[in-house]
Design an enzyme around this catalytic site. Sequence first.
Site, short mmCIF file in Angstrom:
data_model
loop_
_atom_site.label_atom_id
_atom_site.label_comp_id
_atom_site.label_asym_id
_atom_site.label_seq_id
_atom_site.Cartn_x
_atom_site.Cartn_y
_atom_site.Cartn_z
N ASP A 1 0.83 -1.20 0.00
CA ASP A 1 0.00 0.00 0.00
C ASP A 1 0.87 1.25 0.00
O ASP A 1 1.90 1.31 0.69
CB ASP A 1 -0.88 -0.02 1.26
CG ASP A 1 -1.88 1.11 1.30
OD1 ASP A 1 -2.74 1.17 0.41
OD2 ASP A 1 -1.80 1.93 2.23
N GLU B 1 1.55 -0.56 -5.15
CA GLU B 1 0.55 0.47 -5.41
C GLU B 1 1.31 1.78 -5.44
O GLU B 1 1.60 2.39 -4.40
CB GLU B 1 -0.53 0.53 -4.31
CG GLU B 1 -1.60 1.56 -4.65
CD GLU B 1 -2.27 2.20 -3.45
OE1 GLU B 1 -3.39 2.72 -3.60
OE2 GLU B 1 -1.67 2.21 -2.36
#
Length: 558
Positions: free
Chosen positions: A223, A284
Amino acid sequence: MTTVETVATTEARPTETGSEWWRTAVIYQIYPRSFSDSSGDGIGDLPGVTAHLDDLEKLGVDAIWLSPFQRSPQKDAGYDVADYCDVDPLFGTLSDFDRMLAEAHARSIRIIVDLVPNHSSDQHVWFQDALAAGPGSPERARYMFRDGRGEHGELPPNNWDSVFGGPAWTRVTEAGGAPGQWYLHLFDTSQPDFDWSNEEVREEFRTVLRFWLDRGVDGFRVDVAHGLVKEAGLPDYTPSPEGGSMGGDEANVPYWGQPGVHEIYRDWHEVLAQYDGDRALCAEAWLPTIEKTALWVRPDEMHQAFNFVFLETHWNAADLRSVIDESLRAYGAVGAPSTWVLSNHDVVRHASRLGLPADIPQGAGIGPNTVGKPDPALGLRRARAASALMLALPGSAYIYQGEELGLPEAIDLPDDARQDPTWFRTDGEKYGRDGCRVPLPWTSDGPAFGFSDTGASWLPQPAEWATLARDAQQGDSASTLSLYETMLAERRARGLGAGTLTWVDGAGPDVLSFRNGDLHVLTNIGSAPLELPAGTVVVASEPLEGRMLPPDTTVWLA
């Protein structure tokens, strides 16, 4: 951080360089709280995932990416982690995780775990210790604590704004009751950023990686992979108001894409390389160009990086061809696959996004008062065509739970049901991401459409989703579910992920036409039907009109 005993690693899956599974895999994103609820509390859980592994095997996916399920106060749906090495009771137990992992592996489905290294929850023991320890302490050095500006430190250290709206700094009250230092949170106030210049932070995350690798996971989706390192001096920065919230629209942002992140992922690469099999890291990383994104997947760093430039490309033949060309060139130059994606838990579902009359910035969402609602029929038609295009391309591809059902964005959610921090921190100016996170419909007439036996659902489901439920689509050759099942089966059988793309010119400026292996793929983005060349139809995203390819339709010919 809390740790518990681990289990043995899974068996080795030795492969030659260039043939690793992650290069060609179709990976299915599960947002656990919205997938399937086994307990009846209205929140999906790990036993719910296990109960539907047969459905995913039938769909034909190679792996599952699980959004966060670790211990968390759930201020940001699990992306605020309080303990990286345990399962939140909302989702089950470590034993539930181990059973799910074993059952997935038994079906040759790999498991990728979401890892959130940019920030923790403010309930994490480290942050609680930092608050208690005070300025200058080793405990505070794990996070981005700074003195304020102004005569009495009353102003934040710089002008940065939070991704979710409002300032990115919060001032703490020290033990004696006086106003104290400020801490950085690029997201919610409950998500303080780690200081990745601190070796203690780096070593702790090596431990976290090993904890899950020892249990047998096949990799990690990382993330905010572009946000861990901040520019020295923390200079002021004002982003473009039209840009997306995660920074993919602008270059030289002092908290996105800093060069120091690459050192971190080279270190993580070495950790994964110590384990048998092909463990993978997926970034990401919202970056302004494909060229910059490709830096994350050099041979000694991460293995995949989401192709968000592709996701955000307009439904235009020339633009799409350019992005596909640039992706295959840039990723290929560093020996990595392109990792295609059209939807996820942070963006408007592409069955709605492709039917919008105008762009919506990433993270803003759409709702009842959005000017310019999507055209549902047009959006679904284009979404099916876009997915058929994506799944015919060489490389890996991610699909988001529910897109195989053709689910649109849930637009008409009541204000009092919304839970995304973006909604609250912008005082309702931005709807946020709740609309793409509504729990799945499994059955057309069951409680909560089969999501929960009790009928509970943490976000309300649109009534019209009854017709999109999985059981309503099964066996219907015209359904979106059948289309996905056929595409994934043919993609695997024909080795499209490991193929080579060759453009076929001459079909016109509004048509994408290419060969991959024994397939000829055409996508008609124009407004007029196109006469098909010779070949047997393998897949068509919409019914054909004889040998004519309708607008907004993709066909695979053999």
